[in-house]
Every structure is written in structure tokens, then in C-alpha cells.
Design an enzyme around this catalytic site. Sequence first.
Site, short mmCIF file in Angstrom:
data_model
loop_
_atom_site.label_atom_id
_atom_site.label_comp_id
_atom_site.label_asym_id
_atom_site.label_seq_id
_atom_site.Cartn_x
_atom_site.Cartn_y
_atom_site.Cartn_z
N SER A 68 -37.79 -61.58 122.62
CA SER A 68 -36.90 -62.70 122.91
C SER A 68 -36.46 -62.66 124.36
O SER A 68 -36.41 -61.60 124.98
CB SER A 68 -35.68 -62.63 121.99
OG SER A 68 -34.87 -63.78 122.14
N ASP A 69 -36.13 -63.84 124.88
CA ASP A 69 -35.61 -63.94 126.24
C ASP A 69 -34.67 -65.13 126.31
O ASP A 69 -34.91 -66.15 125.65
CB ASP A 69 -36.74 -64.10 127.27
CG ASP A 69 -36.23 -63.88 128.68
OD1 ASP A 69 -35.96 -62.72 129.03
OD2 ASP A 69 -36.07 -64.87 129.41
N THR A 70 -33.61 -65.01 127.10
CA THR A 70 -32.62 -66.07 127.23
C THR A 70 -32.37 -66.37 128.70
O THR A 70 -32.26 -65.44 129.51
CB THR A 70 -31.28 -65.65 126.57
OG1 THR A 70 -31.52 -65.36 125.19
CG2 THR A 70 -30.23 -66.75 126.68
N GLY A 105 -35.98 -68.11 124.01
CA GLY A 105 -37.34 -68.14 123.50
C GLY A 105 -37.58 -66.95 122.60
O GLY A 105 -37.02 -65.87 122.82
#
Length: 190
Positions: A68-70, A105
Site C-alpha cells: 500500500s501507498d498513500t 493505492g
Amino acid sequence: MSNLILASQSPRRKELLEQIQLSFSIIGSSVDETFSPDLMPHEVVMYLAKKKAMVISNQHPSHYVIGSDTVVTKDGKILGKPESKEEAKDMLQMLSGSSHAVYTGVAILHGEEEKLFYEKTDVTFWELTSKEIDDYIATEEPFDKAGSYGIQGIGAKFVKEIKGDYFSVVGLPISRVNRVLLEMGYLPSE
């Protein structure tokens, strides 16, 4: 080892997965987080999420791996984690009294199967005073957070309104993650 791996050292993502009572292992994924400036914010977070998940999935191909990435965006500009007090202050002043978007994501990989998706949440801040910003920076909470704030921490007091998935702003849209895992045939190990 659980048949589900979180490819992240984020304590927030760990807490969110625990909240929905999933059994999982954690294996941090260190990757180069540079990306093409031609990518849109939703493409950036999916690209980085997949990159993080791939490293771990290649080592454990029979497991389900979540990456995940923000990112926080304001007026089309991606705001990462601040590297100084001045940068944190600039970001918070930029967000003060206005709305911004938070994109998270997610990549879930299992062998050859992959599911990529993102959530976009709009967050509106109250007008912040210089003292509020300085006091918040003094807590040091902004320094490991995209956009210089944590909605699940002290930064919550700045939030006037949110449209979208709160948990996505924290770092992982857990309800959607759970649904996608089920669609992929994930069965928790005992």
C-alpha cells in the site's frame, strides 16, 4: 507464518488489519519510491503499492501479499512526508482552510494473480493559526506522515469535513481490502 503478508512496517496499517481480525505476518518492503512525474496521483499510489508488494511476493509466491501507498495532493501537487519543520509548516499552511485529496493505492498479489485499486478521499481543514501549526509540529507527529498530518492522531483536530473512506486516509481502505481478498479466494489460515 500466516498465508497473508502485509508488506509494510506502518503501525497504522498493522492496526487496521488487526481491527478486522485478519491473521497476518509483517515483512517490511524497502523500495526506491521514485516515480515518473507524468503519473497521476492515483497511478503513483498503485505503482508504489505494487512495487512494495512485488518484492515480498517474489520471496513468498504462495502467500497473499498486501502492498500500500498513500499520498496527499493539493492543487495537483503531491505532498510527501516533510523533511524539515519548515516543510511541514509550508504544507500545513497550504492545507489550512481548504480541501485536499488523499489517495491510497493497494496491490494484493497471490502467485500470478494481482489486484490493484485505489481510494480517493477529500479532506477539508479548518483555518489554522500559526500557533496551532507550530504547536502541532512541536509534537513531531507530522514527520512520518504524507501531507504533514495524521488524521488518526492529534491532526484530527484540524479536520472539518471528510468525503470518502476515513480508513484510506489513515493508510489502508480495510473494507475494500477485505472484499478483494475474498474475491481472490483468500481463506484465513487457522
